[in-house]
Design a protein around this motif. Structure first.
Motif: not given
Ligand code: MG
Ligand code: AMP
Length: 483
Positions: A180, A249-250, A259
């Motif tokens: 990521r 983070d996605n 995600d």
């Molecule tokens: Mg996530």
């Protein structure tokens, strides 16, 4: 069931990037739904895998030979604020499979129990959220949008507390990479230079081999991640998909949709649509996705700023908008059958979107109905999607005049456009109905919905109701991050 081959390359990276963790099995696991299209990416004969085989291999009770599960450490920006405490908190990389064609696929088990990065969380996922990710990732794939894939959802009797008590479940996810933006942010903000180099070189070698030997490879990598991100977001915009939690983070370094949380496909067209009811400020509203992805790319740029000249990073970011807009406009042209380019095409497209937004015309149904249009008169069943038909008819006559300059006749155009404008999308209420049935022990509606979404462009007259407008009760469906 054949044996899978594993080659767990993330484990060769510095230990600060991962931890060994064993999955914690659920009580009475059972197979809820499976995607043999996705399973085929691992094994040439998915039909040789019984449901029981899938459970034995992937429900976390026993490990297949070669699996060596790890939780990955990363950080990221959540709703604009840096959070150094992130990582796989309720998912594990079970291992990396090498399929018979030599392709590698990460096998990720979501909902597999606590990890060192779980913080206050229970490490679990619930049936509802696993079904939602399963359906969306397979649906986007069949809409030709880059995404992680889903092999199976495993249900259980394990109670899991959310807003109400639900049942624990697991999702078996596939991706070419689970790296990521947040992995690079972690190494930058904690000043781990050697690990940064190791991760960069691995990502280049495994996923961008054409760039890996170039002396300018770090710059080229950032440029390519930017390009892919722009293309994926443009495709979301063209199909009416809102991700809902575009935290860094996605964000996948491959440009995959990644995600799935409180995402939604839009029903009535509403540019400012917010699908995540915890996103009060609308940071991740539908029409902000392009700029949020750019903001996320600027976080990645900062994380790479020790390796790439800042002016060059800025130049890449400056080019993002044109890539996104070019892809988006190209897709809308294809959706409307404007294959030649004329000066006012963008105006024509924007005027349609403005009309749709003003009347909340159903996004998918309007475009699909425009596949049927008499270019002599401008008559089209799309007008049924508008309450103010006169305004729409004026637009349709302009559109019809524009189409008369195109070489295709109405039938040929219709055929082409039906490959670009899906009849079936994953409407929130359809997912909800399938989830409620599955929660009550009946997986058949889920299986039917999944089958419909695998052929989104086909008429499927036996499933026409799945293309209906959502019922009134669906208006109030609220989605949150609580998954
Ligand atoms: Mg996530
Ligand atoms: P998400 O909103 O799913 O992208 O998750 C954000 C972060 O919270 C990630 O680091 C997740 O691993 C973590 N997380 C989310 N739900 C849980 C949970 N139930 N237990 C542990 N960690 C979680």
């Amino acid at each position: 069931m054949s044996r899978l081959q594993f080659d767990n390359r993330f484990r060769t990276l510095p230990a600060s990037l991962w931890s060994d963790v064993s999955p914690q099995p659920l009580a009475n696991p059972r197979l809820i739904v499976r995607s043999d299209d996705a399973l085929q990416l691992l094994d040439d004969t998915p039909s040789a895998w019984s449901d029981q085989d899938l459970l034995e291999a992937f429900s976390g009770a026993t490990l297949m030979p070669g699996m060596a599960p790890i939780a990955q450490k990363y950080t990221g920006h959540q709703f604009g604020a840096y959070n150094p405490e992130l990582g796989d908190g309720r998912g594990l990389l079970l291992g990396e499979v090498v399929n018979p064609r030599g392709q590698h696929w990460d096998l990720h088990l979501k909902g597999a129990g606590r990890t060192p990065y779980s913080r206050f969380g229970d490490g679990r996922a619930v049936l509802r959220s696993c079904i939602r990710e399963f359906l969306a990732s397979e649906a986007l794939h069949h809409l030709d949008i880059a995404t992680t894939r889903a092999v199976a959802v495993i249900g259980s009797d394990t109670p899991v507390q959310r807003e109400t008590e639900e049942r624990g479940a697991m999702l078996l996810r596939l991706a070419r990479s689970h790296v990521r933006f947040g992995h690079f942010e972690y190494l930058f903000h904690s000043d781990q230079q050697a690990a940064m180099d190791a991760l960069l070189e691995q990502v280049l070698a495994l996923h961008f081999p054409d760039l890996a030997n170039d002396k300018d490879r770090h710059f080229l990598l950032f440029q390519e991640i930017t390009r892919r991100t722009a293309i994926t977001v443009a495709r979301w915009q063209a199909v009416g998909f809102a991700h809902g939690v575009m935290n860094t983070d996605n964000m996948s370094i491959l440009g995959d949709t990644f995600d799935y949380g409180p995402y939604a496909f839009m029903d009535g067209f509403d540019p400012g649509f917010i699908c995540n009811h915890t996103d009060a400020g609308g940071r991740y509203a539908f029409n902000r996705q392009p700029q949020v992805a750019l903001w996320n790319l600027s976080c990645l740029a900062l994380a790479l700023s020790n390796r790439i000249d800042r002016e060059r990073l800025k130049a890449v970011l400056d080019g993002y908008g044109d890539i996104l807009h070019g892809e988006y406009l190209g897709l809308l042209r294809q959706k409307l059958g404007l294959f030649d380019t004329q000066a006012d095409d963008e105006g024509l497209i924007n005027d349609l979107l403005t009309l749709m937004a003003g009347q909340r015309a159903d996004y998918t149904r309007t475009f699909r109905a425009l596949c049927q249009l008499d270019s002599a008169s401008g008559d089209t069943p799309a007008e049924d999607e508008f309450s103010d038909r006169d305004g729409f008819r004026r637009w349709a006559r302009r559109y019809a005049a524009r189409l008369r300059d195109e070489p295709l006749n109405d039938a040929q155009r219709g055929e082409r456009l039906r490959l670009r404008n899906p009849r079936y999308i994953l409407r929130g209420y359809l997912a909800q109905q399938a989830i409620e049935a599955a929660e009550a022990g009946d997986n058949a509606p889920l299986h039917t919905l999944f089958a419909v979404l695998r052929r989104p462009f086909d008429e499927q007259p036996e499933h026409a109701r799945y293309a209906d407008l959502p019922p009134d009760w669906a208006q109030g469906l609220a989605l949150s991050c609580s998954s």
